[in-house]
Scaffold this motif. Structure first.
Motif, PDB file in Angstrom:
ATOM      1  N   ARG A  55       0.834  -1.216   0.000  1.00 14.90           N
ATOM      2  CA  ARG A  55       0.000   0.000   0.000  1.00 14.90           C
ATOM      3  C   ARG A  55       0.864   1.260   0.000  1.00 14.90           C
ATOM      4  NH1 ARG A  55      -3.709  -3.409   2.470  1.00 14.90           N
ATOM      5  NH2 ARG A  55      -5.854  -2.999   1.829  1.00 14.90           N
ATOM      6  N   ILE A  56       1.888   1.260   0.847  1.00 14.26           N
ATOM      7  CA  ILE A  56       2.779   2.425   0.937  1.00 14.26           C
ATOM      8  C   ILE A  56       3.501   2.648  -0.388  1.00 14.26           C
ATOM      9  CG2 ILE A  56       4.933   3.260   2.002  1.00 14.26           C
ATOM     10  CD1 ILE A  56       2.528   3.743   3.761  1.00 14.26           C
ATOM     11  N   ASN A  57       4.055   1.585  -0.945  1.00 17.52           N
ATOM     12  CA  ASN A  57       4.789   1.713  -2.214  1.00 17.52           C
ATOM     13  C   ASN A  57       3.867   2.113  -3.359  1.00 17.52           C
ATOM     14  OD1 ASN A  57       7.566   1.149  -1.556  1.00 17.52           O
ATOM     15  ND2 ASN A  57       6.877  -0.897  -1.034  1.00 17.52           N
ATOM     16  N   ARG A  58       2.675   1.574  -3.379  1.00 12.41           N
ATOM     17  CA  ARG A  58       1.695   1.954  -4.407  1.00 12.41           C
ATOM     18  C   ARG A  58       1.373   3.443  -4.270  1.00 12.41           C
ATOM     19  NH1 ARG A  58      -4.189  -0.561  -4.092  1.00 12.41           N
ATOM     20  NH2 ARG A  58      -4.107   0.715  -2.230  1.00 12.41           N
ATOM     21  N   ALA A  59       1.238   3.909  -3.041  1.00 15.95           N
ATOM     22  CA  ALA A  59       0.946   5.328  -2.809  1.00 15.95           C
ATOM     23  C   ALA A  59       2.102   6.206  -3.283  1.00 15.95           C
ATOM     24  CB  ALA A  59       0.672   5.569  -1.323  1.00 15.95           C
ATOM     25  N   ARG A  60       3.332   5.770  -3.045  1.00 14.60           N
ATOM     26  CA  ARG A  60       4.485   6.566  -3.477  1.00 14.60           C
ATOM     27  C   ARG A  60       4.572   6.670  -4.992  1.00 14.60           C
ATOM     28  NH1 ARG A  60       8.457   4.251   1.114  1.00 14.60           N
ATOM     29  NH2 ARG A  60       7.934   5.820   2.674  1.00 14.60           N
ATOM     30  N   LEU A  61       4.087   5.652  -5.667  1.00 13.67           N
ATOM     31  CA  LEU A  61       4.111   5.666  -7.133  1.00 13.67           C
ATOM     32  C   LEU A  61       2.931   6.416  -7.711  1.00 13.67           C
ATOM     33  CD1 LEU A  61       5.021   1.927  -7.762  1.00 13.67           C
ATOM     34  CD2 LEU A  61       6.544   3.894  -7.990  1.00 13.67           C
ATOM     35  N   ILE A  70      -5.065   9.053  -3.177  1.00 11.34           N
ATOM     36  CA  ILE A  70      -4.029   8.356  -2.421  1.00 11.34           C
ATOM     37  C   ILE A  70      -3.982   8.882  -0.990  1.00 11.34           C
ATOM     38  CG2 ILE A  70      -1.529   8.040  -2.219  1.00 11.34           C
ATOM     39  CD1 ILE A  70      -2.818   6.248  -4.306  1.00 11.34           C
ATOM     40  N   LYS A  71      -4.090  10.194  -0.838  1.00 13.35           N
ATOM     41  CA  LYS A  71      -4.080  10.772   0.513  1.00 13.35           C
ATOM     42  C   LYS A  71      -5.240  10.234   1.343  1.00 13.35           C
ATOM     43  CE  LYS A  71      -1.872  15.160  -0.620  1.00 13.35           C
ATOM     44  NZ  LYS A  71      -2.076  16.606  -0.722  1.00 13.35           N
ATOM     45  N   LYS A  72      -6.421  10.100   0.729  1.00 12.50           N
ATOM     46  CA  LYS A  72      -7.575   9.552   1.448  1.00 12.50           C
ATOM     47  C   LYS A  72      -7.289   8.134   1.932  1.00 12.50           C
ATOM     48  CE  LYS A  72     -11.282  12.190  -0.747  1.00 12.50           C
ATOM     49  NZ  LYS A  72     -12.415  12.146  -1.668  1.00 12.50           N
ATOM     50  N   GLU A  73      -6.674   7.340   1.072  1.00 18.81           N
ATOM     51  CA  GLU A  73      -6.346   5.968   1.459  1.00 18.81           C
ATOM     52  C   GLU A  73      -5.327   5.948   2.599  1.00 18.81           C
ATOM     53  OE1 GLU A  73      -4.515   1.811  -0.273  1.00 18.81           O
ATOM     54  OE2 GLU A  73      -5.232   3.292  -1.710  1.00 18.81           O
ATOM     55  N   LEU A  74      -4.345   6.831   2.534  1.00 19.25           N
ATOM     56  CA  LEU A  74      -3.336   6.889   3.591  1.00 19.25           C
ATOM     57  C   LEU A  74      -3.939   7.360   4.915  1.00 19.25           C
ATOM     58  CD1 LEU A  74      -0.388   8.313   1.481  1.00 19.25           C
ATOM     59  CD2 LEU A  74      -0.507   6.028   2.486  1.00 19.25           C
ATOM     60  N   TYR A  91       2.823   8.873   7.420  1.00 14.67           N
ATOM     61  CA  TYR A  91       3.014  10.328   7.414  1.00 14.67           C
ATOM     62  C   TYR A  91       4.124  10.742   6.443  1.00 14.67           C
ATOM     63  CZ  TYR A  91      -0.060  11.078  11.449  1.00 14.67           C
ATOM     64  OH  TYR A  91      -1.143  11.157  12.291  1.00 14.67           O
ATOM     65  N   TYR A  92       5.194   9.971   6.389  1.00 17.69           N
ATOM     66  CA  TYR A  92       6.301  10.260   5.483  1.00 17.69           C
ATOM     67  C   TYR A  92       5.817  10.209   4.027  1.00 17.69           C
ATOM     68  CZ  TYR A  92      11.002  10.072   3.450  1.00 17.69           C
ATOM     69  OH  TYR A  92      12.150  10.333   2.726  1.00 17.69           O
ATOM     70  N   THR A  93       5.012   9.220   3.720  1.00 20.68           N
ATOM     71  CA  THR A  93       4.469   9.090   2.364  1.00 20.68           C
ATOM     72  C   THR A  93       3.539  10.257   2.044  1.00 20.68           C
ATOM     73  OG1 THR A  93       4.663   6.689   2.538  1.00 20.68           O
ATOM     74  CG2 THR A  93       3.266   7.547   0.771  1.00 20.68           C
ATOM     75  N   LEU A  94       2.730  10.659   3.016  1.00 20.40           N
ATOM     76  CA  LEU A  94       1.883  11.841   2.824  1.00 20.40           C
ATOM     77  C   LEU A  94       2.746  13.082   2.567  1.00 20.40           C
ATOM     78  CD1 LEU A  94      -0.817  11.163   5.559  1.00 20.40           C
ATOM     79  CD2 LEU A  94      -1.290  11.531   3.123  1.00 20.40           C
ATOM     80  N   ALA A  95       3.868  13.175   3.273  1.00 20.28           N
ATOM     81  CA  ALA A  95       4.787  14.301   3.072  1.00 20.28           C
ATOM     82  C   ALA A  95       5.370  14.282   1.663  1.00 20.28           C
ATOM     83  CB  ALA A  95       5.909  14.261   4.108  1.00 20.28           C
TER      84      ALA A  95
END
Length: 172
Positions: A55-61, A70-74, A91-95
């Motif tokens: 999930r985190i890696n998918r969000a970063r991509l 993506i922010k909603k999912e995070l 939080y880092y991914t959101l940043a």
């Protein structure tokens, strides 16, 4: 890819899909990487860490979807208590997403939350401090940058790429 189509065990299939996603990400084929990370998530893998990291890696991509989706999912991941040990990564991914969108105030807010919520992952805490330090340095806030670089150096592994450069920035 061929092995993935031949395996019937769900856990092994999820692992192969995850490895394929990592390989595609490593070769900057973000579209394929995103598809495979998405596949891992949809498999409802019994391995919590793999599913979380997918999930985190998918969000970063974030391929094919907006940053807001993506922010909603995070943010949804932040509401799930089973993710509490990993809030720092969320939080880092959101940043990262906020920074990519040019929203530095939000990026800084999320980096500070990443640092604050980091309880056992010193590598993540160091990465968050490093981003805060670099941003402060770029904004000519040198005293603040020095403080963040100092925190980074106390947490980061000496084998980290550019470790000596980070130490030099802290000392200067």
């Amino acid at each position: 890819t061929k092995a993935l189509s031949l395996i019937s065990k769900k856990k092994v299939r999820a692992r192969y899909a995850y490895v394929l996603a990592q390989l595609h990400a490593k070769t900057n084929d973000n579209k394929q990487a995103g598809l495979y990370f998405d596949r891992v998530v949809k498999m409802n893998s019994p391995d919590y860490d793999m599913a979380f990291n997918a999930r985190i890696n998918r969000a970063r991509l974030y391929q094919g979807v907006s940053g807001e989706e993506i922010k909603k999912e995070l943010v949804k991941m932040l509401k799930d208590s089973k993710n509490s040990d990993n809030f720092d990564q969320v939080y880092y991914t959101l940043a990262e997403i906020s920074q990519r969108e040019g929203d530095m105030p939000s990026a800084i807010k999320y980096l500070k939350l990443s640092v604050k919520s980091s309880t056992r992952n010193t590598k993540q805490k160091a990465l968050s401090y490093l981003k805060l330090a670099d941003h402060s340095f770029d904004g000519a806030e040198y005293k603040l940058a020095q403080s963040y670089y100092d925190s980074t150096v106390t947490l980061i592994d000496k084998e980290f790429p550019d470790y000596e450069f980070i130490v030099a920035k802290k000392e200067n």
